[in-house]
Design a protein around this motif. Sequence first.
Motif, PDB file in Angstrom:
ATOM      1  N   THR A  10     -12.005  27.772 -17.435  1.00  0.00           N
ATOM      2  CA  THR A  10     -13.350  27.337 -17.722  1.00  0.00           C
ATOM      3  C   THR A  10     -13.112  25.614 -17.216  1.00  0.00           C
ATOM      4  O   THR A  10     -11.396  25.219 -16.833  1.00  0.00           O
ATOM      5  N   SER A  11     -13.684  24.620 -17.584  1.00  0.00           N
ATOM      6  CA  SER A  11     -13.814  23.138 -17.250  1.00  0.00           C
ATOM      7  C   SER A  11     -12.177  22.653 -18.014  1.00  0.00           C
ATOM      8  O   SER A  11     -11.747  21.475 -17.122  1.00  0.00           O
ATOM      9  N   ARG A  12     -12.215  22.675 -19.431  1.00  0.00           N
ATOM     10  CA  ARG A  12     -11.282  22.209 -19.852  1.00  0.00           C
ATOM     11  C   ARG A  12      -9.611  22.814 -19.208  1.00  0.00           C
ATOM     12  O   ARG A  12      -8.754  22.046 -19.299  1.00  0.00           O
ATOM     13  N   ILE A  40     -15.604  17.871 -24.532  1.00  0.00           N
ATOM     14  CA  ILE A  40     -16.993  18.156 -24.565  1.00  0.00           C
ATOM     15  C   ILE A  40     -17.917  17.435 -25.007  1.00  0.00           C
ATOM     16  O   ILE A  40     -17.802  17.401 -26.128  1.00  0.00           O
ATOM     17  N   PRO A  58     -19.314  20.280 -19.333  1.00  0.00           N
ATOM     18  CA  PRO A  58     -18.789  20.583 -18.014  1.00  0.00           C
ATOM     19  C   PRO A  58     -19.343  21.462 -16.855  1.00  0.00           C
ATOM     20  O   PRO A  58     -18.743  21.222 -15.681  1.00  0.00           O
TER      21      PRO A  58
END
Length: 465
Positions: A10-12, A40, A58
């Motif tokens: 994921t982006s995180r 986000i 994201p």
Amino acid sequence: MSTSPRKKHTSRERITHVVEGWFISEPLLFSAWTLHDVVIEPRIETIRVQHGRIEYNPAFIDSLRKHELRSVLTFEAMRILLGHPYDRRQPRTELSYMASNLSVQECLRSDLPIDRARQVFGDEQFDDQYFEFYYQELLQRQQSDEDSDPGQSDDDESQSRSKSPSTNSQDEQQHETPDDDSVADDASAAADEGHRSGETGSSAPESSESASQRTSSDSLLQAYADPTRVGQENADGWESDDLFQNEVQTTIREAAETDGWGTIAGSAKEKILSTLEPIVDYRAILRSFRQSVLSVNRRLTRMKPSRRYGFTQMGSRYDFTTKLLFAVDVSGSMGAKDLRLGFSIVGRFFQYGVESIDVLWFDEQIRSEPMTLRRARNQFEVIGRGGTNFQPLMDYIDDHRGYDGLLVFTDGYAPVPTKPKNSKTRILWLFKDESTYQAMDPSLRSIGKAAYVRPTKSKPAASRS
């Protein structure tokens, strides 16, 4: 035998992976980043820092290759360390973002599509400057453009702004192969191989999906670098926050004490450390000096009604009668360029509403009678070129007490004079560079305020063509 592809991060998770890698290799970047909450924010286009939060879209993070993501996060961490979101915002938001990008890029020389100062201003002498300097230069250029073409439409103005400090063209960028955190599947690997083959002369076709991903990445990265596109939303929340800025500065001091700089270059260290001391903006000093020495004469006139009694009583008119004395050091240590710079500063006071200024020059003694100027002049004939002595100036204003202010432009290489008995005449010491300012300011604080003109090797900030 087939293997199932790994789950895409994921982006995180991608952000966390980069930041965790800083813990050992880049402790200062790690500390600055972890002061913030990372959240986000899909309503913005890219990524921004404000109010103790790092907000990101994201889709923007997902579009970046691994090395691009690392560069963007490093860029934002450096923006934090330089104090732009918490201490140094300027009135025009887009120009604030432009100036911030230029300042950070000069520190990092990153591979992001953000121009260096020499590309924006067309001169290498603009390299390695600070945020406020770039903001003032951009503001002056924008105002000059507006004055030269007042009928310019909003669309034309927007296009003009986007051309000057925005981004490099895509032809100048090096398009590297995608390098995601996850292991690519067979189709992606084949597409990457085809792309590499195409660069070396092979006719193997590139997959449309790979091309589309690269186009999306380039587009969003260009948006991040374009102040006219994201400057408003990314810098609008910047504001003075003494508490948070103090936390950032504590982090910087700890890095300096423990040598926790990581791979940050020496020139970038100097800029970061300079945030611990306020930047002296000599233009602001001149404006404040002008305000502090303004004097007025009140006279009665029948042409203006009294605010209380109307035309039955005479009204009042106030005329500025400020008298300024500008003393220029013409000693041997002052070069011809320094003298031109000093005399050019006189013109700024005419911009601030002062009607006349008396100018004289000195070295170890006063070398001229005061010359009264009512407009800016470009050429002067001076004599002198000896040593420097400030005491004759102090004696002069003791003997001539009609001046509201004395401004001394010098390189500072002289003994500290005795404080004049005349307390009415305000004194401003204006040094030609930062080094002499730092050397002389502590000794001269009891006599007057001080500022400097050239903070670094830049072209004279006060010179006028």
